[in-house]
Scaffold this motif. Sequence first.
Motif, PDB file in Angstrom:
ATOM      1  N   SER A   1      46.131  61.058  56.170  1.00  0.00           N
ATOM      2  CA  SER A   1      47.563  60.892  56.569  1.00  0.00           C
ATOM      3  C   SER A   1      48.432  60.134  55.616  1.00  0.00           C
ATOM      4  N   VAL A   2      49.451  59.843  56.089  1.00  0.00           N
ATOM      5  CA  VAL A   2      50.489  59.134  55.383  1.00  0.00           C
ATOM      6  C   VAL A   2      50.079  57.705  55.045  1.00  0.00           C
ATOM      7  N   LEU A   3      50.768  57.125  54.098  1.00  0.00           N
ATOM      8  CA  LEU A   3      50.529  55.735  53.741  1.00  0.00           C
ATOM      9  C   LEU A   3      50.745  54.848  54.946  1.00  0.00           C
ATOM     10  N   ALA A   4      49.838  53.906  55.151  1.00  0.00           N
ATOM     11  CA  ALA A   4      49.933  53.030  56.310  1.00  0.00           C
ATOM     12  C   ALA A   4      51.198  52.190  56.278  1.00  0.00           C
ATOM     13  N   GLN A   5      51.704  51.886  57.471  1.00  0.00           N
ATOM     14  CA  GLN A   5      52.767  50.896  57.592  1.00  0.00           C
ATOM     15  C   GLN A   5      52.092  49.533  57.440  1.00  0.00           C
ATOM     16  N   SER A   6      52.167  48.968  56.255  1.00  0.00           N
ATOM     17  CA  SER A   6      51.377  47.783  55.932  1.00  0.00           C
ATOM     18  C   SER A   6      51.972  46.528  56.532  1.00  0.00           C
ATOM     19  N   ASN A   7      51.102  45.656  57.029  1.00  0.00           N
ATOM     20  CA  ASN A   7      51.535  44.339  57.499  1.00  0.00           C
ATOM     21  C   ASN A   7      51.814  43.398  56.343  1.00  0.00           C
ATOM     22  N   ASN A   8      51.262  43.703  55.160  1.00  0.00           N
ATOM     23  CA  ASN A   8      51.407  42.802  54.019  1.00  0.00           C
ATOM     24  C   ASN A   8      52.680  43.083  53.234  1.00  0.00           C
ATOM     25  N   ALA A   9      53.801  43.128  53.950  1.00  0.00           N
ATOM     26  CA  ALA A   9      55.081  43.407  53.299  1.00  0.00           C
ATOM     27  C   ALA A   9      56.216  42.952  54.207  1.00  0.00           C
ATOM     28  N   PRO A  10      57.366  42.592  53.633  1.00  0.00           N
ATOM     29  CA  PRO A  10      58.549  42.315  54.457  1.00  0.00           C
ATOM     30  C   PRO A  10      59.094  43.614  55.031  1.00  0.00           C
ATOM     31  N   SER A  11      60.092  43.529  55.910  1.00  0.00           N
ATOM     32  CA  SER A  11      60.684  44.739  56.484  1.00  0.00           C
ATOM     33  C   SER A  11      61.342  45.600  55.421  1.00  0.00           C
ATOM     34  N   SER A  12      61.804  44.965  54.319  1.00  0.00           N
ATOM     35  CA  SER A  12      62.384  45.691  53.187  1.00  0.00           C
ATOM     36  C   SER A  12      62.332  44.793  51.964  1.00  0.00           C
ATOM     37  N   TYR A  13      62.070  45.398  50.793  1.00  0.00           N
ATOM     38  CA  TYR A  13      62.093  44.630  49.552  1.00  0.00           C
ATOM     39  C   TYR A  13      63.498  44.533  48.973  1.00  0.00           C
ATOM     40  N   ALA A  14      64.444  45.292  49.538  1.00  0.00           N
ATOM     41  CA  ALA A  14      65.832  45.145  49.108  1.00  0.00           C
ATOM     42  C   ALA A  14      66.312  43.745  49.476  1.00  0.00           C
ATOM     43  N   PRO A  15      67.039  43.065  48.576  1.00  0.00           N
ATOM     44  CA  PRO A  15      67.484  41.695  48.891  1.00  0.00           C
ATOM     45  C   PRO A  15      68.225  41.629  50.218  1.00  0.00           C
ATOM     46  N   HIS A  16      67.817  40.695  51.072  1.00  0.00           N
ATOM     47  CA  HIS A  16      68.466  40.524  52.372  1.00  0.00           C
ATOM     48  C   HIS A  16      68.229  39.108  52.868  1.00  0.00           C
ATOM     49  N   GLU A  17      69.132  38.661  53.731  1.00  0.00           N
ATOM     50  CA  GLU A  17      68.947  37.369  54.387  1.00  0.00           C
ATOM     51  C   GLU A  17      67.928  37.545  55.520  1.00  0.00           C
ATOM     52  N   ILE A  18      67.865  36.601  56.425  1.00  0.00           N
ATOM     53  CA  ILE A  18      66.858  36.633  57.473  1.00  0.00           C
ATOM     54  C   ILE A  18      66.910  37.946  58.261  1.00  0.00           C
ATOM     55  N   ASN A  19      65.763  38.614  58.362  1.00  0.00           N
ATOM     56  CA  ASN A  19      65.630  39.831  59.149  1.00  0.00           C
ATOM     57  C   ASN A  19      64.561  39.605  60.211  1.00  0.00           C
ATOM     58  N   ILE A  20      64.848  39.974  61.449  1.00  0.00           N
ATOM     59  CA  ILE A  20      63.913  39.762  62.554  1.00  0.00           C
ATOM     60  C   ILE A  20      63.498  41.117  63.119  1.00  0.00           C
ATOM     61  N   THR A  21      62.215  41.387  63.102  1.00  0.00           N
ATOM     62  CA  THR A  21      61.659  42.607  63.672  1.00  0.00           C
ATOM     63  C   THR A  21      60.474  42.241  64.559  1.00  0.00           C
ATOM     64  N   GLY A  22      59.923  43.232  65.246  1.00  0.00           N
ATOM     65  CA  GLY A  22      58.759  42.958  66.070  1.00  0.00           C
ATOM     66  C   GLY A  22      58.486  44.063  67.057  1.00  0.00           C
ATOM     67  N   TYR A  23      57.527  43.832  67.928  1.00  0.00           N
ATOM     68  CA  TYR A  23      57.218  44.782  68.985  1.00  0.00           C
ATOM     69  C   TYR A  23      56.474  44.064  70.114  1.00  0.00           C
ATOM     70  N   LEU A  24      56.575  44.649  71.300  1.00  0.00           N
ATOM     71  CA  LEU A  24      55.926  44.114  72.496  1.00  0.00           C
ATOM     72  C   LEU A  24      55.099  45.223  73.128  1.00  0.00           C
ATOM     73  N   GLN A  25      53.834  44.927  73.419  1.00  0.00           N
ATOM     74  CA  GLN A  25      52.944  45.862  74.100  1.00  0.00           C
ATOM     75  C   GLN A  25      52.497  45.249  75.421  1.00  0.00           C
ATOM     76  N   THR A  26      52.917  45.855  76.521  1.00  0.00           N
ATOM     77  CA  THR A  26      52.484  45.414  77.844  1.00  0.00           C
ATOM     78  C   THR A  26      51.660  46.533  78.459  1.00  0.00           C
ATOM     79  N   GLN A  27      50.572  46.189  79.151  1.00  0.00           N
ATOM     80  CA  GLN A  27      49.669  47.242  79.595  1.00  0.00           C
ATOM     81  C   GLN A  27      48.907  46.876  80.865  1.00  0.00           C
ATOM     82  N   PHE A  28      48.414  47.948  81.527  1.00  0.00           N
ATOM     83  CA  PHE A  28      47.484  47.821  82.652  1.00  0.00           C
ATOM     84  C   PHE A  28      46.178  48.468  82.241  1.00  0.00           C
ATOM     85  N   GLN A  29      45.045  47.804  82.571  1.00  0.00           N
ATOM     86  CA  GLN A  29      43.738  48.348  82.227  1.00  0.00           C
ATOM     87  C   GLN A  29      42.811  48.351  83.429  1.00  0.00           C
TER      88      GLN A  29
END
Length: 412
Positions: A15-43
């Motif tokens: 498949s495609v290149l992995a979405q790597s954790n070892n990188a910022p959201s973008s290498y283009a110069p930028h001030e503080i950027n906040i991203t994330g995700y929430l996983q809630t589940q029933f098992q």
Amino acid sequence: MRKLLLFIVMLVPFSVLAQSNNAPSSYAPHEINITGYLQTQFQWAQSAGINSFSGGDFSKNSDSRFMIRRGRLKIDRADKYSSIVFQIDATQNGVNLMDAFIQFHQENTKQFLFTAGLFNRPFGYSIVYSSGYRDFPERARVFQTLMPRERDLGAMISFKPDYKPLSFLTADIAVINGSGLTARDYDSKKDIVASLGFKFDSLSNKKLNLGFGASYYKGYVRSDTETFFVKNGSGFVKDTNPSHVNAYANRDYYGANLQVQYDNSFGTTSFKAEYVAGKQPGIAATADITGPVASTSFSAQPKTDLYLRDFNGYYFWLTQRIGKSKFNALLAYDVYDPNVHVSEKEIGAPNSNTTAGDIKFSTLGYGLTYMVNGRLKFTLYNEHVVNDDTQLPQYTKDIKDDVFTARLQYRW
């Protein structure tokens, strides 16, 4: 090494290149950027109190639970020369630091990138592939065992040429503590992780994306006792010597990974596979130490006798988008064998010194995802976990440890 070459030859699609954790959201110069995700589940589990690699063990008297599997908040900033990444994981169990690293590079190119701090170990494909983008709820058992929580403290150099003849290539080499997320490295030796990846996009009339790679991990585990348990036929024999105190057991992994993604009339088909084998020092399973934990990598100095095991493990992931709909069908199979020199029927035999830490497990997973929109995803997934019969009293037949997961994820 022969097994790795055979595995690569057998699996030629990817498949495609992995979405790597070892990188910022973008290498283009930028001030503080906040991203994330929430996983809630029933098992729901097949039995109460089972050991599980689907979000952790179940409580003693419980076969079902609601939980926050991951609550990631990532903050990053980048300028012309450098970037900084800080990520936490907030769940019902508290707040944990996940990433904290600084990267820097030349002003006009990122073909050489230096990273220092707490980051994902650059081994293989699934370790660095973000859980926020992965179709399957969890990584394979083998990688959760060898590299729990994926991260470690150290420094890394990455090379990705930005000129066309070699732009398909990525190489990483890292020097790390080897003890995982904890800052308390329990020995003076450092571990080395290296990976080499190849990625080819837009092949076959821009319908095919292909990727593959190889990885190597050279590490050590310090002994605190006089006794090693070493291979002897279909079991272990005690090797007791005062010189074993402060000696080092080898922790060596060899890995190969493969991915293909193909756009076809049925939708998009994605196939991913990974194989790893080597040496994994562990301990004996006891009443207090369950089988899976006995072969898990150490985050602190082990205070008991070391078992020197040869292992292997692999997974296959198949994802099929159903036409142009928002549904994806999932199918997975993974195996982890912590001791390749013993069959399950021999485990627990008198005087073999084998324990539940030597049992092989396989998992068949299947499910469905629905992308509500670009941010919201709903997943239904079932895992059928199998272990063969042994001579151990608690493992004379397959344990009832299947797990069903219903997950809702929001990514921003």
